[in-house]
Design an enzyme around this catalytic site. Structure first.
Site, mmCIF file in Angstrom:
data_model
loop_
_atom_site.group_PDB
_atom_site.id
_atom_site.type_symbol
_atom_site.label_atom_id
_atom_site.label_comp_id
_atom_site.label_asym_id
_atom_site.label_seq_id
_atom_site.Cartn_x
_atom_site.Cartn_y
_atom_site.Cartn_z
ATOM 1 N N GLU A 115 0.848 -1.195 0.000
ATOM 2 C CA GLU A 115 0.000 0.000 0.000
ATOM 3 C C GLU A 115 0.884 1.244 0.000
ATOM 4 O OE1 GLU A 115 -2.400 2.671 -0.445
ATOM 5 O OE2 GLU A 115 -3.397 0.714 -0.304
ATOM 6 N N GLY A 149 -7.158 0.808 3.571
ATOM 7 C CA GLY A 149 -8.608 0.950 3.582
ATOM 8 C C GLY A 149 -9.168 1.498 2.294
ATOM 9 N N GLY A 150 -8.321 2.148 1.488
ATOM 10 C CA GLY A 150 -8.753 2.626 0.192
ATOM 11 C C GLY A 150 -9.779 3.744 0.254
ATOM 12 N N THR A 151 -10.488 3.922 -0.857
ATOM 13 C CA THR A 151 -11.451 5.012 -0.993
ATOM 14 C C THR A 151 -12.562 4.924 0.040
ATOM 15 O OG1 THR A 151 -11.018 5.226 -3.368
ATOM 16 C CG2 THR A 151 -13.104 6.094 -2.549
ATOM 17 N N CYS A 152 -13.150 3.747 0.213
ATOM 18 C CA CYS A 152 -14.304 3.603 1.095
ATOM 19 C C CYS A 152 -14.016 4.113 2.491
ATOM 20 C CB CYS A 152 -14.750 2.142 1.148
ATOM 21 S SG CYS A 152 -16.135 1.849 2.276
ATOM 22 N N HIS A 204 -45.043 -5.426 9.939
ATOM 23 C CA HIS A 204 -45.689 -4.116 10.003
ATOM 24 C C HIS A 204 -45.291 -3.430 11.308
ATOM 25 C CE1 HIS A 204 -48.806 -1.027 9.788
ATOM 26 N NE2 HIS A 204 -49.067 -1.288 11.070
#
Length: 470
Positions: free
Chosen positions: A33, A38-41, A440
């Site tokens: 990395e 963790g990247g973009t998210c 419901h």
């Protein structure tokens, strides 16, 4: 030369999960990395933006107190540094969790650095050479900055800049009326900024059906967001500390003058500096790595996962890429990308959730169709919450009774859509969904009624029998 069983380039959504499965299988793994785990998210996408959306929703709810029978003394004060700090904490906690997870894997080494291919199965990073039987590319994407007139002469923000912003713009001009731009437009309007959305096409989120686009526009405009569509001549120039944004080529047409400009017109893959040519890895004209139905590139043993393969632009599709690769390599299965149903959500409030085909795509499929549409005002839960904007609709094959697609634009729609998505994944008919007994009061309880209201689309009656998707 260091040798591993697998090399993973990029620690975004798919990378750490894949590292975990390979580690459990006893395989040695280097996960490389160059920036943030963790990247973009985790760092600039889902986690921080949905945290900001939640803050904006809370502000909006407080302002609507009188509708619910309570009052808040004085005007609602928005503390942007505190809002930004809350989003930053979510980022840091998520990133730290990923790093701790990777560090705890016995056979995985997290390498910090920029990886580049120097051969078909050789990667250079920090002056070291590494090789492996399997290489997985998971490098994600970044915001596009198009070559518009004057774009280099003024300060421009991207989604990365927006999640770190701790001041309230006086007037935010959003270039691009699609998913990323609309989320920021609504949240900053709720925070108190003046907001204008500038979109080149004739309508917002043009890949959606026209009724969805129009309803989303009405929702945003009702909150004070100004929408300028058909902007065929977008350009920028500095006006003191502000930015003037031209929106069309008409002589004398007034520009939109804003204090901040967000560019949200699309994304591009981070594949241009990986040395892919050195490995013979093919890309398409937009830079996406070309992969087959099992996510293998043009080079045997090299796979591309997530945003960089052009087969999906979402966190959940990236995660599914990991699932496909792991199932095929480790579990003896034969999973394919083509088996994946398209589904996603736009996180304005109320959210838009989609699965399968749009109305236009269904019409072009040549099938005889059944359609149904109901307003959210028919949903008891929406009425009780005072959130009745939007509608839900569904389209099905009139012969096979299989669901082709659905959309829910309304409160809780991003959760309720999964009842339909799951039925489609299980290849069940509309009859099976019709006879479910939903709880419901929920948003989902209108879905059987929606199914009951399916009617033949006259424009598709008499069409030849639909061909199998296989």
């Amino acid at each position: 030369m260091r040798t591993f069983d697998a090399i993973i380039i990029g620690a975004g959504q798919a990378g750490p999960s894949l590292a975990g499965r390979l580690n459990d299988a006893g395989m040695s793994v280097a996960i490389i990395e160059r920036h943030l785990v963790g990247g973009t998210c985790v760092n600039t996408g889902c986690r921080p933006t949905k945290t900001l959306v939640a803050s904006a929703y809370a502000v909006r709810s407080a302002r609507r107190g009188a509708e619910y029978g309570f009052s808040v003394p004085g005007p609602i004060a928005v503390d942007m540094p505190a809002i930004a700090a809350r989003a930053r904490k979510v980022i840091l906690d998520s990133r730290a969790g990923n790093e701790t997870w990777l560090d705890g894997m016995a056979h995985v080494e997290l390498v910090r650095g920029h990886a580049r291919f120097v051969g078909r199965d050789v990667v250079a990073v920090n002056g070291d050479l590494m090789t492996a039987r399997y290489i997985f590319i998971n490098v994600g994407g970044r915001a596009v900055l198009p070559d518009m007139p004057g774009v280099k002469d003024v300060p421009i923000l991207t989604n990365t800049d927006m999640v770190a912003l701790d001041v309230l713009p006086r007037h935010l001009v959003v270039i691009g009326g699609s998913y990323i731009g609309l989320e920021f437009a609504q949240m900053y309007r709720r925070f108190g900024a003046q907001v204008t959305v500038v979109e080149r096409m004739d309508r917002l989120i043009s890949r959606e059906d026209p009724d969805v686009s129009e309803a989303v526009r009405e929702i945003l405009e009702a909150e004070g967001v100004v929408v300028r569509t058909g902007a065929d001549c977008i350009g920028f120039r500095a006006v003191g500390t502000d930015v003037a944004v031209s929106v069309n080529c008409e002589k004398g047409a007034a520009p939109v003058v804003g204090s901040h400009v967000l560019m949200a017109v699309g994304r591009r893959p981070n594949t241009d500096d990986l040395g892919l040519d050195n490995a013979g890895i093919a890309t398409d004209e937009r830079g996406y790595i070309v992969v087959d139905d099992r996510l293998e590139s043009s080079v045997s043993g090299v796979f591309a996962l997530g945003d960089c393969n052009g087969r999906g632009a979402f966190t959940h599709t990236a995660y599914n890429d990991f699932e496909i690769v792991a199932a095929n390599l480790l579990d003896g299965e034969d999973r394919r990308v083509s088996q994946r149903l398209p589904g996603y959500a736009l996180y304005i409030d109320p959210p838009l959730a989609r699965v399968g085909m749009t109305d236009d795509q269904a019409a072009k499929s040549g099938r005889p169709l059944l359609r149904s549409k109901r307003p959210m005002s028919r949903v008891g839960r929406a009425v009780e919450k005072g959130e009745t904007q939007g509608f839900m609709k569904i389209v099905a094959d009139a012969e096979t009774h299989r669901i082709l697609g659905a959309a829910i634009l309304g409160t809780g729609g991003d959760e309720a859509i999964h009842g339909i998505l799951d039925m489609m994944n299980a290849d069940q008919t509309i009859d099976a969904l019709r006879w479910s007994v939903p709880i419901h009061p929920t948003v989902s309880e209108l879905i059987p009624t929606l199914i009951l209201g399916l009617e033949a689309d006259p424009s598709t009656e008499g069409k030849p029998k639909a061909q199998s998707a296989e």
